[in-house]
Scaffold this active site. Structure first.
Site, PDB file in Angstrom:
ATOM      1  N   GLU A   1     -14.237   0.887  -0.745  1.00  0.00           N
ATOM      2  CA  GLU A   1     -14.335   0.884   0.721  1.00  0.00           C
ATOM      3  C   GLU A   1     -15.525   1.717   1.192  1.00  0.00           C
ATOM      4  O   GLU A   1     -15.691   2.880   0.777  1.00  0.00           O
ATOM      5  CB  GLU A   1     -13.031   1.419   1.345  1.00  0.00           C
ATOM      6  CG  GLU A   1     -13.102   1.462   2.875  1.00  0.00           C
ATOM      7  CD  GLU A   1     -11.783   1.615   3.588  1.00  0.00           C
ATOM      8  OE1 GLU A   1     -10.724   1.606   2.925  1.00  0.00           O
ATOM      9  OE2 GLU A   1     -11.814   1.732   4.835  1.00  0.00           O
TER      10      GLU A   1
ATOM     11  N   GLU B   1      -4.528   5.161  -3.121  1.00  0.00           N
ATOM     12  CA  GLU B   1      -5.853   5.723  -2.827  1.00  0.00           C
ATOM     13  C   GLU B   1      -6.156   6.888  -3.764  1.00  0.00           C
ATOM     14  O   GLU B   1      -5.281   7.684  -4.079  1.00  0.00           O
ATOM     15  CB  GLU B   1      -5.904   6.225  -1.382  1.00  0.00           C
ATOM     16  CG  GLU B   1      -5.908   5.127  -0.350  1.00  0.00           C
ATOM     17  CD  GLU B   1      -6.112   5.642   1.074  1.00  0.00           C
ATOM     18  OE1 GLU B   1      -6.477   6.816   1.265  1.00  0.00           O
ATOM     19  OE2 GLU B   1      -5.902   4.835   2.006  1.00  0.00           O
TER      20      GLU B   1
ATOM     21  N   ASP C   1       0.844  -1.199   0.000  1.00  0.00           N
ATOM     22  CA  ASP C   1       0.000   0.000   0.000  1.00  0.00           C
ATOM     23  C   ASP C   1       0.881   1.252   0.000  1.00  0.00           C
ATOM     24  O   ASP C   1       1.724   1.413   0.892  1.00  0.00           O
ATOM     25  CB  ASP C   1      -0.866  -0.041   1.274  1.00  0.00           C
ATOM     26  CG  ASP C   1      -2.161   0.713   1.135  1.00  0.00           C
ATOM     27  OD1 ASP C   1      -2.419   1.262   0.057  1.00  0.00           O
ATOM     28  OD2 ASP C   1      -2.923   0.727   2.125  1.00  0.00           O
TER      29      ASP C   1
ATOM     30  N   LYS D   1      -0.912  -0.555  -4.190  1.00  0.00           N
ATOM     31  CA  LYS D   1      -2.259   0.036  -4.142  1.00  0.00           C
ATOM     32  C   LYS D   1      -2.120   1.526  -3.867  1.00  0.00           C
ATOM     33  O   LYS D   1      -1.228   1.937  -3.115  1.00  0.00           O
ATOM     34  CB  LYS D   1      -3.102  -0.622  -3.040  1.00  0.00           C
ATOM     35  CG  LYS D   1      -4.487  -0.004  -2.917  1.00  0.00           C
ATOM     36  CD  LYS D   1      -5.387  -0.794  -2.001  1.00  0.00           C
ATOM     37  CE  LYS D   1      -5.205  -0.496  -0.530  1.00  0.00           C
ATOM     38  NZ  LYS D   1      -5.418   0.912  -0.144  1.00  0.00           N
TER      39      LYS D   1
HETATM   40  O1  KIV Z   1      -4.738  -0.151   4.595  1.00  0.00           O
HETATM   41  C1  KIV Z   1      -5.567  -1.059   4.433  1.00  0.00           C
HETATM   42  O2  KIV Z   1      -5.604  -2.053   5.155  1.00  0.00           O
HETATM   43  C2  KIV Z   1      -6.511  -0.911   3.333  1.00  0.00           C
HETATM   44  C3  KIV Z   1      -7.671  -1.851   3.295  1.00  0.00           C
HETATM   45  C4  KIV Z   1      -8.619  -1.496   4.341  1.00  0.00           C
HETATM   46  C5  KIV Z   1      -8.297  -1.899   1.949  1.00  0.00           C
HETATM   47  O3  KIV Z   1      -6.369  -0.037   2.540  1.00  0.00           O
END
Ligand code: KIV
Length: 295
Positions: A189, A121, A89, A119
């Site tokens: 989400e 946002e 992330d 990932k």
């Molecule tokens: O940081 C995280 O765990 C997330 C999930 C909730 C999708 O982005």
């Protein structure tokens, strides 16, 4: 050599799941033993989420999480994941300055962290360009729309997104734009089921829901929430599959009692000398060991 846990999950395989199923199972993990449990249980996607900041590092939100923290934990998870696909992330401010810096940070997840994808946002015009740039640099990207927790200071509080017609339409458009920019999947989400349904129907790439109802092509939860390891506020969408907090507290209390009351360690958990060595030690009691000088 064949992988005893089954075929390695790849992005083409995830894309194929959209049409033929089964649903994609995703959970977060931040360390080696947890990732090993997930991988052995057949979880398809392991997300090293920046939720790390809240559930492991004790921050109030995800904003303070750094790239170095994310890479450290992604490396541990990747060491355990033989079958699952690992997604790192992108933390707050790792993709906010320039495309060059974004690509450099994203590439660290692959080169140092051992992840197969990142990932990110949001889906502003600038973000979409960054997604294109990362994909062009051979970095697979998962989008994330609806509630984007890194926007906490704008939002004021975590809340369901897309409840009004305008905001709902925006989420559907954002997800479609992420797909157009090259995202291989999109996390939804905290959005109403109807919005998740519209997105899932529109997109050719899979949707991964968290608080987005059952229609999505896959589901993700934060490991510490679904295991009952986290305490405090829990969103409505979390289902608790265990109560680790209770189990672990009970074990620590039992250990503390045993230590204080002399029940631990006992004979079974102690080492002993062989009888002849014990006798030798008993005979030499008081004598100094060979070569040492008595003080
Ligand atoms: O940081 C995280 O765990 C997330 C999930 C909730 C999708 O982005």
């Amino acid at each position: 050599m064949e992988n005893p846990r089954g075929d390695k999950i790849t992005i083409p395989l995830l894309l194929a799941r959209k049409a033929s199923g089964p649903k994609i199972v995703c959970l977060t993990a931040y360390d080696y033993p947890t990732a090993k449990i997930l991988d052995e249980a057949g979880v398809d996607l392991i997300l090293v989420g920046d939720s790390l900041g809240m559930v492991v590092l004790g921050y109030a939100n995800t904003v303070p999480v750094t790239m170095d923290e994310m890479i450290h934990h992604t490396r541990a998870v990747s060491r355990a994941a033989q079958r699952a696909l690992v997604v790192g992330d992108m933390p707050y401010f790792s993709f906010h300055l320039s495309a060059d810096e974004t690509i450099r940070n994203a590439s660290r997840f692959l080169k140092e962290g051992g992840a197969a994808a990142v990932k990110i946002e949001g889906a502003s015009q600038k973000r979409l360009k960054l997604v294109e740039a990362m994909v062009e640099a051979e970095i697979p990207v998962m989008g994330h729309v609806g509630l984007t927790p890194q926007s906490i200071h704008h939002l004021g509080r975590y809340r369901v997104k897309g409840t009004g017609a305008e905001e709902g339409r925006r989420i559907v458009a954002d997800a479609a734009n992420l797909e157009k920019a090259g995202a291989f999947a999109v996390v939804l989400e905290s959005v109403p089921v109807e919005i998740a349904e519209a997105v899932t129907r529109t997109l050719k790439v899979p949707t991964i829901g968290i608080g987005a109802g059952p229609v999505c092509d896959g589901q993700v939860l934060v490991f510490h929430d679904m295991m009952g390891y986290s305490t405090g506020y829990m969103p409505k969408f979390v289902r608790k599959y265990a109560d680790l907090h209770e189990v672990m507290s009970g074990a620590v209390e039992a250990y503390s009692r045993d230590v204080r009351e002399g029940r631990f360690p006992d004979d079974a958990t102690s080492y002993h000398l062989k009888p002849d060595v014990a006798a030798e030690v008993a005979r030499s009691k008081g004598r100094s060991p060979k070569g040492s000088t008595k003080r």
